[in-house]
Design an enzyme around this catalytic site. Sequence first.
Site, PDB file in Angstrom:
ATOM      1  CD  GLN A  58      -3.272  -4.703   6.426  1.00  0.00           C
ATOM      2  OE1 GLN A  58      -3.127  -3.716   5.708  1.00  0.00           O
ATOM      3  NE2 GLN A  58      -3.981  -5.756   6.058  1.00  0.00           N
ATOM      4  CG  ASP A  99      -9.292  -0.386   4.823  1.00  0.00           C
ATOM      5  OD1 ASP A  99      -9.095  -0.613   3.603  1.00  0.00           O
ATOM      6  OD2 ASP A  99      -8.503  -0.733   5.717  1.00  0.00           O
ATOM      7  CE  LYS A 117      -3.751  -2.557   2.117  1.00  0.00           C
ATOM      8  NZ  LYS A 117      -4.438  -2.993   3.346  1.00  0.00           N
TER       9      LYS A 117
END
Length: 292
Positions: free
Chosen positions: A96, A119, A52
């Site tokens: 994450q 997200d 990312k």
Amino acid sequence: MQVLDGKIASQSVKEQLRQEVSQLMAEGKRAPHLAAILVGSNGASETYVANKVKSCAEIGFESTLVRLEETVSEEALLNTIQNLNNDAGIDGILVQLPLPKHISEQKVIETIHPDKDVDGFHPNSVGKLVQGLETFVPATPYGIMLMLEHFNISTKGKHAVVIGRSNIVGRPMSVLLSSNHAYGNCTVTICHSHTANLKEICLQGDIIVAALGRPEFVKADMVKPGAVIIDVGITRVNDATAKKGYRIKGDVAYNEVATVAGAITPVPGGVGLMTIAGLMKNTLVAYKRRIS
Ligand SMILES: NC(=O)c1ccc[n+]([C@@H]2O[C@H](COP(=O)([O-])OP(=O)(O)OC[C@H]3O[C@@H](n4cnc5c(N)ncnc54)[C@H](OP(=O)(O)O)[C@@H]3O)[C@@H](O)[C@H]2O)c1
């Protein structure tokens, strides 16, 4: 049989983003800025976050990686998120997953400000998605929609079978495919571990999205000839003959299913790359909303 190559589709999305960012920079604006929080040092999570951060650099985004010890308290993690929420220079925040057992993922998700929820896991974002309102779409389902769009896969009126009902993949995927838009309008069956007759249901699928986390679960005899197969699964399977000691396996037995399918995504090189493309697109949207 068409290979739905995530490298090609994700490069195309990233190139569009790169051009938009360079235009913004030419106008004297600051770059979009993504903050990623990584707790502990899980090998797969390290790889995802590194990819990312690398994609941010390729596109021209700024990124900040916040590393926290595996033993960090929930309170300290929530404070870190609050600080990023309050930081005017940060457009998007991702934490994450998975997190260590002593930390509530739900609390973490709900602490990220909805305006920075790139997200798309916050209940605000999910609620809007279900109502068909503009929002941050969870990155993996969003990436799959971008892939369908890139390869112009026809979905209208098709029967889509989604295996898996998690909040991050299966459930939002089923919502998107059933929604009224260009790459939606499917009739969707969502399957899970209690589904009876899964094989028969899969055989009815014009599109199968496999997101259950069971390596090579979907076999050729579960697939209707010509079906579009989207393999979301990523599992590290030990293999002493592999350089790293493991191989990445999808949820679909690729070699045999490819002989029956009309189109299929490879693993690696498929949905995983599109997930990053989806995340990058969400970050640019978050940035634009903030500077407008
Ligand atoms: N490519 C990417 O970028 C990306 C992104 C995210 C995740 N992934 C991968 O995608 C996979 C799924 O991830 P996830 O987070 O959605 O997993 P998850 O939270 O574990 O959910 C798995 C889902 O599959 C269902 N399931 C499990 N075994 C099944 C079976 N035998 N038959 C039918 N359904 C079954 C479960 O049903 P129940 O609800 O009944 O338990 C659950 O709904 C994993 O391999 C993950 O690593 C890839």
